[in-house]
Write a protein that holds these residues in place. Structure first.
Motif, PDB file in Angstrom:
ATOM      1  N   ARG A  72       1.625  -0.198  -1.938  1.00  0.00           N
ATOM      2  CA  ARG A  72       2.004  -1.203  -2.483  1.00  0.00           C
ATOM      3  C   ARG A  72       3.486  -0.777  -2.885  1.00  0.00           C
ATOM      4  NH1 ARG A  72      -1.392  -3.156  -5.619  1.00  0.00           N
ATOM      5  NH2 ARG A  72      -0.868  -4.620  -7.810  1.00  0.00           N
ATOM      6  N   ASP A  73       4.157  -1.930  -3.475  1.00  0.00           N
ATOM      7  CA  ASP A  73       5.516  -1.614  -4.113  1.00  0.00           C
ATOM      8  C   ASP A  73       5.433  -1.041  -5.755  1.00  0.00           C
ATOM      9  OD1 ASP A  73       7.425  -2.974  -2.158  1.00  0.00           O
ATOM     10  OD2 ASP A  73       7.208  -4.569  -3.028  1.00  0.00           O
ATOM     11  N   LEU A  74       5.999   0.337  -5.924  1.00  0.00           N
ATOM     12  CA  LEU A  74       5.775   0.812  -7.218  1.00  0.00           C
ATOM     13  C   LEU A  74       7.043   0.564  -8.019  1.00  0.00           C
ATOM     14  CD1 LEU A  74       4.074   4.180  -6.724  1.00  0.00           C
ATOM     15  CD2 LEU A  74       3.106   1.797  -6.805  1.00  0.00           C
ATOM     16  N   LYS A  75       6.997  -0.562  -9.131  1.00  0.00           N
ATOM     17  CA  LYS A  75       8.582  -0.413 -10.318  1.00  0.00           C
ATOM     18  C   LYS A  75       8.166   0.074 -10.835  1.00  0.00           C
ATOM     19  CE  LYS A  75       8.264  -5.833  -9.425  1.00  0.00           C
ATOM     20  NZ  LYS A  75       7.503  -7.481 -10.148  1.00  0.00           N
ATOM     21  N   PRO A  76       8.959   0.712 -10.929  1.00  0.00           N
ATOM     22  CA  PRO A  76       9.819   1.491 -12.075  1.00  0.00           C
ATOM     23  C   PRO A  76       9.465   1.531 -13.655  1.00  0.00           C
ATOM     24  CG  PRO A  76      12.044   0.832 -11.003  1.00  0.00           C
ATOM     25  CD  PRO A  76      10.618   0.295 -10.583  1.00  0.00           C
ATOM     26  N   LEU A  77       8.528   2.508 -13.796  1.00  0.00           N
ATOM     27  CA  LEU A  77       7.495   2.358 -15.406  1.00  0.00           C
ATOM     28  C   LEU A  77       8.393   2.606 -16.894  1.00  0.00           C
ATOM     29  CD1 LEU A  77       4.855   5.389 -14.066  1.00  0.00           C
ATOM     30  CD2 LEU A  77       5.044   2.422 -14.409  1.00  0.00           C
ATOM     31  N   SER A  78       9.583   2.308 -16.402  1.00  0.00           N
ATOM     32  CA  SER A  78      10.509   2.794 -17.648  1.00  0.00           C
ATOM     33  C   SER A  78      11.983   2.203 -17.435  1.00  0.00           C
ATOM     34  CB  SER A  78      11.380   3.811 -17.850  1.00  0.00           C
ATOM     35  OG  SER A  78      11.641   4.590 -16.736  1.00  0.00           O
ATOM     36  N   GLU A  79      13.204   1.529 -18.084  1.00  0.00           N
ATOM     37  CA  GLU A  79      13.595   1.192 -18.316  1.00  0.00           C
ATOM     38  C   GLU A  79      14.549   1.336 -17.634  1.00  0.00           C
ATOM     39  OE1 GLU A  79      14.287  -2.472 -19.541  1.00  0.00           O
ATOM     40  OE2 GLU A  79      12.468  -2.292 -20.148  1.00  0.00           O
ATOM     41  N   PRO A  80      15.099  -0.004 -16.358  1.00  0.00           N
ATOM     42  CA  PRO A  80      16.586   0.910 -15.376  1.00  0.00           C
ATOM     43  C   PRO A  80      17.655   1.554 -16.424  1.00  0.00           C
ATOM     44  CG  PRO A  80      16.843  -1.613 -15.431  1.00  0.00           C
ATOM     45  CD  PRO A  80      15.526  -1.379 -16.392  1.00  0.00           C
ATOM     46  N   THR A  81      18.043   2.273 -15.600  1.00  0.00           N
ATOM     47  CA  THR A  81      19.848   3.125 -15.983  1.00  0.00           C
ATOM     48  C   THR A  81      21.263   2.638 -15.621  1.00  0.00           C
ATOM     49  OG1 THR A  81      19.953   4.376 -14.564  1.00  0.00           O
ATOM     50  CG2 THR A  81      18.170   5.002 -16.394  1.00  0.00           C
ATOM     51  N   THR A  82      22.100   2.430 -16.180  1.00  0.00           N
ATOM     52  CA  THR A  82      22.894   2.720 -15.609  1.00  0.00           C
ATOM     53  C   THR A  82      23.474   2.747 -13.840  1.00  0.00           C
ATOM     54  OG1 THR A  82      24.316   3.957 -16.843  1.00  0.00           O
ATOM     55  CG2 THR A  82      24.229   1.953 -18.018  1.00  0.00           C
ATOM     56  N   SER A  83      22.903   4.071 -13.769  1.00  0.00           N
ATOM     57  CA  SER A  83      23.083   4.694 -12.695  1.00  0.00           C
ATOM     58  C   SER A  83      22.851   4.079 -11.762  1.00  0.00           C
ATOM     59  CB  SER A  83      22.905   5.961 -13.068  1.00  0.00           C
ATOM     60  OG  SER A  83      21.588   6.720 -13.469  1.00  0.00           O
ATOM     61  N   GLY A  84      21.786   3.295 -12.213  1.00  0.00           N
ATOM     62  CA  GLY A  84      20.633   2.891 -10.410  1.00  0.00           C
ATOM     63  C   GLY A  84      20.692   3.815 -10.068  1.00  0.00           C
ATOM     64  N   ARG A  85      20.287   4.602 -10.807  1.00  0.00           N
ATOM     65  CA  ARG A  85      19.049   5.554 -10.078  1.00  0.00           C
ATOM     66  C   ARG A  85      17.617   5.137 -10.385  1.00  0.00           C
ATOM     67  NH1 ARG A  85      17.853  11.900 -11.769  1.00  0.00           N
ATOM     68  NH2 ARG A  85      16.541  12.744 -10.100  1.00  0.00           N
ATOM     69  N   GLN A  86      17.129   4.611 -11.091  1.00  0.00           N
ATOM     70  CA  GLN A  86      16.045   3.356 -10.552  1.00  0.00           C
ATOM     71  C   GLN A  86      15.288   2.632  -9.841  1.00  0.00           C
ATOM     72  OE1 GLN A  86      15.366   3.214 -14.950  1.00  0.00           O
ATOM     73  NE2 GLN A  86      13.215   5.092 -15.099  1.00  0.00           N
ATOM     74  N   SER A  87      14.121   2.662  -9.390  1.00  0.00           N
ATOM     75  CA  SER A  87      14.816   1.563  -8.252  1.00  0.00           C
ATOM     76  C   SER A  87      13.127   1.514  -7.615  1.00  0.00           C
ATOM     77  CB  SER A  87      15.454   1.665  -7.119  1.00  0.00           C
ATOM     78  OG  SER A  87      14.994   2.877  -6.430  1.00  0.00           O
ATOM     79  N   THR A  88      12.528   0.403  -7.438  1.00  0.00           N
ATOM     80  CA  THR A  88      11.215  -0.138  -6.731  1.00  0.00           C
ATOM     81  C   THR A  88      10.985   1.103  -5.189  1.00  0.00           C
ATOM     82  OG1 THR A  88      11.307  -2.393  -7.698  1.00  0.00           O
ATOM     83  CG2 THR A  88       9.888  -2.175  -6.264  1.00  0.00           C
ATOM     84  N   VAL A  89      10.069   1.552  -5.506  1.00  0.00           N
ATOM     85  CA  VAL A  89       9.779   2.096  -4.192  1.00  0.00           C
ATOM     86  C   VAL A  89       8.205   1.235  -3.335  1.00  0.00           C
ATOM     87  CG1 VAL A  89      10.996   4.181  -4.740  1.00  0.00           C
ATOM     88  CG2 VAL A  89       8.367   3.749  -5.286  1.00  0.00           C
ATOM     89  N   ASN A  90       8.911   2.031  -2.046  1.00  0.00           N
ATOM     90  CA  ASN A  90       7.231   1.665  -1.912  1.00  0.00           C
ATOM     91  C   ASN A  90       6.704   2.791  -1.277  1.00  0.00           C
ATOM     92  OD1 ASN A  90       5.692   1.046   1.709  1.00  0.00           O
ATOM     93  ND2 ASN A  90       5.907  -0.973  -0.367  1.00  0.00           N
ATOM     94  N   LEU A  91       4.973   2.391  -1.581  1.00  0.00           N
ATOM     95  CA  LEU A  91       3.502   3.758  -1.464  1.00  0.00           C
ATOM     96  C   LEU A  91       2.608   3.236  -0.211  1.00  0.00           C
ATOM     97  CD1 LEU A  91       1.731   5.745  -3.509  1.00  0.00           C
ATOM     98  CD2 LEU A  91       0.564   4.460  -2.580  1.00  0.00           C
ATOM     99  N   THR A  92       2.669   3.837   1.048  1.00  0.00           N
ATOM    100  CA  THR A  92       1.657   3.933   1.735  1.00  0.00           C
ATOM    101  C   THR A  92       0.606   4.729   1.406  1.00  0.00           C
ATOM    102  OG1 THR A  92       3.719   2.762   3.259  1.00  0.00           O
ATOM    103  CG2 THR A  92       1.121   3.171   3.814  1.00  0.00           C
ATOM    104  N   LEU A  93      -0.654   4.231   1.403  1.00  0.00           N
ATOM    105  CA  LEU A  93      -1.610   5.853   2.109  1.00  0.00           C
ATOM    106  C   LEU A  93      -2.626   5.515   2.554  1.00  0.00           C
ATOM    107  CD1 LEU A  93      -3.279   7.890   0.137  1.00  0.00           C
ATOM    108  CD2 LEU A  93      -4.837   6.479  -1.246  1.00  0.00           C
ATOM    109  N   GLU A  94      -2.626   6.370   3.703  1.00  0.00           N
ATOM    110  CA  GLU A  94      -3.431   6.708   4.740  1.00  0.00           C
ATOM    111  C   GLU A  94      -4.311   7.573   4.962  1.00  0.00           C
ATOM    112  OE1 GLU A  94       0.119   4.496   8.349  1.00  0.00           O
ATOM    113  OE2 GLU A  94      -0.603   6.726   7.922  1.00  0.00           O
TER     114      GLU A  94
END
Length: 293
Positions: A175-197
């Protein structure tokens, strides 16, 4: 004679102003005093409620501390304690301290002690009660940690497959995990992909070995890679994985029966994690700089 009329007007105005001046001063003094009195009353009321809340919190903390000590000494600290008392004591601890202490070792220890007793069949009901308590605590924590849109169920559907000698791993959730808060100007927040096996299953201990991996879209290496054993007694508020963007992900075991197990994945902000979990120092520095900007 005509020149005396303006003089008469100014004299009359002067007399009126002199007469009104004390009234104005009195009015200003009255309203000023009334304003200060109301403000002092509001401040004293606020201070009263603050002190009342502080004393209530202190009293509650002292009560919880004494109860914690009593339960540990009389229920769990005695190796010859009655099994029923051990479970009741652990239930009291779990219901009152599940978000402050990692009670997983105590749950696992009591469960193992119940299994090792000579007449283990007689303690079956107690083991079931212990698992029911853990499920209730996990459900409470899940409801407070993650919104409904950020909780996902998945299932290990066939234990025979995972117990095969040549079994490697099986994908449970991607699953793609979108940031739970508003993105910052630094661009540190981004969507990440989670894999569970799932890597392995222990049907006797009712545990599953899982591998969790988190990647950024623009990074070849995972930012999080962790393998762990999950049981009923691993609670999400304290047993979770730190993600980028000051967020967390946790996995809870909801059901484990003869041939399948149901898991729940939680995605939540770091601020909802237990008070025991403190942010890293560099995260605090980043947050302070971000607010200053």
């Amino acid at each position: 004679m005509a020149s005396s009329k303006p003089k008469d007007r100014w004299e009359k105005a002067d007399i009126v102003l002199k007469a009104l001046l004390p009234v104005a001063v009195a009015a200003v003094g009255y309203f000023g005093t009334s304003y200060l009195s109301d403000r002092q009353h509001a401040e004293s009321t606020k201070q009263f409620y603050t002190d009342l809340l502080a004393r209530r919190e202190e009293s509650d903390s002292n009560l919880r501390k004494e109860m914690f000590r009593y339960v540990i000494d009389n229920f769990l600290g005695n190796p010859q304690a009655d099994p029923v008392k051990m479970v009741v004591g652990l239930e009291m601890l779990a219901l009152n301290f599940h978000d402050s202490f990692d009670l997983s070792p105590l749950f696992k220890d009591v469960h193992a002690a119940l299994q090792k007793m000579q007449n283990a069949e007689s303690t079956k009901a107690l083991r079931t009660r212990l698992i029911d308590i853990s499920k209730e605590i996990a459900d409470r924590q899940a409801a407070s940690l993650a919104d409904v849109d950020h909780r996902w169920d998945t299932e290990i559907s066939d234990f025979a497959e995972t117990l095969a000698p040549n079994f490697g791993s099986k994908l449970l959730l991607k699953r793609d995990l979108k940031p739970l808060s508003e993105p910052t100007t630094s661009g540190r927040q981004s969507t990440v992909n989670l894999t569970l096996e799932v890597l392995a299953v222990d049907t006797i201990q009712q545990t599953a070995q899982l591998r969790l991996e988190v990647r950024r879209a623009d990074a070849p290496q995972p930012v999080v890679e962790r393998a762990f054993w999950l049981s009923y007694f691993d609670f999400p508020a304290l047993n979770n994985v730190r993600l980028p963007n000051r967020e967390r992900v946790a996995v809870a075991l909801r059901r484990f029966d003869g041939n399948s197990a149901q898991l729940q994945v939680l995605h939540f902000p770091e601020t909802r994690a237990s008070l025991k979990e403190k942010p890293y120092f560099d995260d605090l520095i980043f947050e302070m700089k971000h607010r200053a900007d």
